[in-house]
Design a protein around this motif. Structure first.
Motif, PDB file in Angstrom:
ATOM      1  N   HIS A 175       0.839  -1.192   0.000  1.00  0.00           N
ATOM      2  CA  HIS A 175       0.000   0.000   0.000  1.00  0.00           C
ATOM      3  C   HIS A 175       0.873   1.241   0.000  1.00  0.00           C
ATOM      4  N   ASN A 176       0.471   2.272  -0.729  1.00  0.00           N
ATOM      5  CA  ASN A 176       1.207   3.537  -0.750  1.00  0.00           C
ATOM      6  C   ASN A 176       2.633   3.403  -1.272  1.00  0.00           C
ATOM      7  N   ALA A 177       2.877   2.428  -2.129  1.00  0.00           N
ATOM      8  CA  ALA A 177       4.243   2.176  -2.602  1.00  0.00           C
ATOM      9  C   ALA A 177       4.737   3.301  -3.497  1.00  0.00           C
ATOM     10  N   ASN A 178       6.046   3.520  -3.437  1.00  0.00           N
ATOM     11  CA  ASN A 178       6.719   4.342  -4.444  1.00  0.00           C
ATOM     12  C   ASN A 178       7.228   3.383  -5.503  1.00  0.00           C
ATOM     13  N   VAL A 179       6.830   3.627  -6.748  1.00  0.00           N
ATOM     14  CA  VAL A 179       7.112   2.680  -7.826  1.00  0.00           C
ATOM     15  C   VAL A 179       7.940   3.368  -8.905  1.00  0.00           C
ATOM     16  N   ALA A 180       8.939   2.678  -9.443  1.00  0.00           N
ATOM     17  CA  ALA A 180       9.672   3.184 -10.611  1.00  0.00           C
ATOM     18  C   ALA A 180       9.485   2.204 -11.752  1.00  0.00           C
ATOM     19  N   VAL A 181       9.142   2.706 -12.924  1.00  0.00           N
ATOM     20  CA  VAL A 181       8.936   1.853 -14.095  1.00  0.00           C
ATOM     21  C   VAL A 181       9.904   2.278 -15.192  1.00  0.00           C
ATOM     22  N   PHE A 182      10.735   1.353 -15.618  1.00  0.00           N
ATOM     23  CA  PHE A 182      11.635   1.600 -16.748  1.00  0.00           C
ATOM     24  C   PHE A 182      10.933   1.174 -18.037  1.00  0.00           C
ATOM     25  N   GLY A 183      10.856   2.089 -18.997  1.00  0.00           N
ATOM     26  CA  GLY A 183      10.215   1.781 -20.281  1.00  0.00           C
ATOM     27  C   GLY A 183       8.778   2.284 -20.295  1.00  0.00           C
ATOM     28  N   ALA A 184       8.511   3.297 -21.113  1.00  0.00           N
ATOM     29  CA  ALA A 184       7.161   3.882 -21.178  1.00  0.00           C
ATOM     30  C   ALA A 184       6.449   3.479 -22.467  1.00  0.00           C
ATOM     31  N   GLY A 185       6.613   2.212 -22.858  1.00  0.00           N
ATOM     32  CA  GLY A 185       5.817   1.634 -23.949  1.00  0.00           C
ATOM     33  C   GLY A 185       4.485   1.176 -23.380  1.00  0.00           C
ATOM     34  N   PRO A 186       3.679   0.470 -24.183  1.00  0.00           N
ATOM     35  CA  PRO A 186       2.336   0.082 -23.712  1.00  0.00           C
ATOM     36  C   PRO A 186       2.331  -0.701 -22.397  1.00  0.00           C
ATOM     37  N   VAL A 187       3.194  -1.695 -22.245  1.00  0.00           N
ATOM     38  CA  VAL A 187       3.156  -2.475 -20.997  1.00  0.00           C
ATOM     39  C   VAL A 187       3.623  -1.630 -19.816  1.00  0.00           C
ATOM     40  N   GLY A 188       4.638  -0.799 -20.030  1.00  0.00           N
ATOM     41  CA  GLY A 188       5.094   0.118 -18.981  1.00  0.00           C
ATOM     42  C   GLY A 188       3.965   1.046 -18.556  1.00  0.00           C
ATOM     43  N   LEU A 189       3.288   1.627 -19.526  1.00  0.00           N
ATOM     44  CA  LEU A 189       2.192   2.561 -19.234  1.00  0.00           C
ATOM     45  C   LEU A 189       1.056   1.863 -18.495  1.00  0.00           C
ATOM     46  N   LEU A 190       0.728   0.654 -18.931  1.00  0.00           N
ATOM     47  CA  LEU A 190      -0.368  -0.074 -18.274  1.00  0.00           C
ATOM     48  C   LEU A 190       0.028  -0.493 -16.864  1.00  0.00           C
ATOM     49  N   THR A 191       1.310  -0.823 -16.666  1.00  0.00           N
ATOM     50  CA  THR A 191       1.798  -1.163 -15.331  1.00  0.00           C
ATOM     51  C   THR A 191       1.660   0.055 -14.410  1.00  0.00           C
ATOM     52  N   MET A 192       2.013   1.233 -14.947  1.00  0.00           N
ATOM     53  CA  MET A 192       1.839   2.471 -14.159  1.00  0.00           C
ATOM     54  C   MET A 192       0.360   2.679 -13.839  1.00  0.00           C
ATOM     55  N   ALA A 193      -0.499   2.418 -14.818  1.00  0.00           N
ATOM     56  CA  ALA A 193      -1.941   2.644 -14.620  1.00  0.00           C
ATOM     57  C   ALA A 193      -2.501   1.732 -13.528  1.00  0.00           C
ATOM     58  N   VAL A 194      -2.048   0.465 -13.515  1.00  0.00           N
ATOM     59  CA  VAL A 194      -2.538  -0.459 -12.475  1.00  0.00           C
ATOM     60  C   VAL A 194      -2.013  -0.019 -11.111  1.00  0.00           C
TER      61      VAL A 194
END
Ligand SMILES: [Zn+2]
Ligand SMILES: [Zn+2]
Length: 376
Positions: A175-194
């Motif tokens: 809960h309340n995690a700080n998340v870093a996502v490498f790669g802003a392609g479709p899967v990266g974007l959807l991972t950020m959205a979830v």
């Protein structure tokens, strides 16, 4: 308008040789098996893994150089129903989970069917994909779409289910995690959205392309960072360590409560993987989603000293499709903004070119490209 017409020929779109796309015909599937349905796929998204197969960069070279029908991100209309199917009827609109699992192996039986060793998965290892007029699947991997959802959104349930698998099943994002996502392609974007939909505090998107990051910021990221350039002669690991420090300083990640709890690599690039491991907070989690260079040098002592949890995430598992559909239905995730380009079946080659180039014939940034099912 969504076409509900049913073609009288089974047109297919296939990789005829490495990097060469073509069209052909196949027999229309006969009566379905008792627990299967036949679907007319109407919308198919193209993604990085299609490109791996198409350009034959995937593992299992023998399989991928054989002609194979492409496509695995599809939604369509049920056209035939097997004698034992009770959950679907002709005319239902469904998101297709494009794998036939054996349901008998130790992994299937323990609920980890992404590891099924007997799976027949669309457009992988010699199994024909969904870029066809008709495709048959077990009824239990076809998910009825709510009336509020379009078939285009239905096609994007596949990559969204990949993102649900990452955040929920594999990372078990705190809960309340700080998340870093490498790669802003479709899967990266959807991972950020979830991550955003499920209560992440902060979502930092990292990519080499400013334009993709600007999109990410509008879409789901709270912060963005363009990768700094690598110095001439700088070793990959040295660069990764320096880059992680740059990011940490820029976003004050060394302060209490600001460290990155969860790093997700959707790029598959060795320097991103290495930077991600340096960037993760002590006792944080690192998840590999992107498939790129198969063998990567990993700073394993850093993993040990920081007590990191490193996990891989492949495809999806029980409940991922249902949750993906719910998140869209409830308005917690928007899929429409991701669809930047659309092509008819006869121009599937342009869809592949657009995905490969990251930019469409209109000169606009390509995020997700959709191919219509064949009409005649
Ligand atoms: Zn895909
Ligand atoms: Zn199995």
């Amino acid at each position: 308008m969504e076409s509900t017409e049913l073609p009288c020929t089974n047109h297919v779109c296939m990789m005829q040789a490495v990097g060469r796309l073509g069209w052909d015909k196949r027999p229309i599937p006969a009566e379905p098996e008792p627990y299967e349905v036949v679907i007319a796929p109407k919308k198919t998204g193209i993604c990085g893994s299609d490109m791996h197969v198409f350009l034959s960069e995937s593992a299992g070279k023998d399989a991928s150089t054989k002609p194979i029908v492409l496509g695995h991100e599809s939604a369509g209309i049920v056209t035939k129903v097997g004698s034992k199917v009770t959950t679907l009827k002709v005319g239902d609109r469904v998101a297709m989970e494009p794998g036939k699992y054996c349901l008998r192996c130790e992994f299937c039986k323990s609920g980890s069917y992404s590891q099924c060793q007997n799976v027949k998965f669309a457009a992988a290892e010699g199994i024909d994909g969904t870029l066809q007029a008709y495709y048959s699947l077990p009824a239990d991997v076809c998910y009825k779409l709510p009336d509020s959802m379009s078939l285009e959104e239905g096609a994007l349930i596949e990559p969204l289910a990949v993102a649900v698998m990452v955040i929920v099943s594999v990372a078990q994002m705190p809960h309340n995690a700080n998340v870093a996502v490498f790669g802003a392609g479709p899967v990266g974007l959807l991972t950020m959205a979830v991550a955003k939909a499920l209560g992440a505090r902060r979502i930092l998107a990292i990519d080499v392309q400013q334009q993709r990051l600007a999109f990410a910021k509008d879409y789901a990221a709270t912060d963005i960072h363009v990768s700094v350039p690598r110095n001439a002669g700088e070793e990959s690991i040295a660069y990764a360590q320096r880059h992680a420090q740059v990011i940490s300083d820029k976003f004050c990640l060394d302060q209490p409560g600001r460290g990155i709890d969860l790093v997700i690599d959707c790029s598959g690039a060795p320097v991103c993987i290495q930077t991600g491991i340096f960037l993760a907070k002590r006792r944080g989690t690192y998840v590999q989603v992107g498939a790129g260079t198969p063998n990567v040098l990993v700073p394993m002592v850093t993993v040990l000293v920081k007590e990191l949890r490193i996990k891989g995430s492949l495809r999806y598992g029980p409940g991922c499709y249902d949750m993906a559909i719910d998140l869209v239905h409830q308005g917690r995730i928007q899929l429409k903004p991701l669809i930047t380009h659309r092509f008819p079946f006869s121009q599937a080659d342009l869809a592949f070119k657009t995905t490969k180039d990251g930019v469409g014939p209109d000169g606009k940034l390509a995020i997700k490209t959709i191919i219509d099912g064949p009409l005649d």
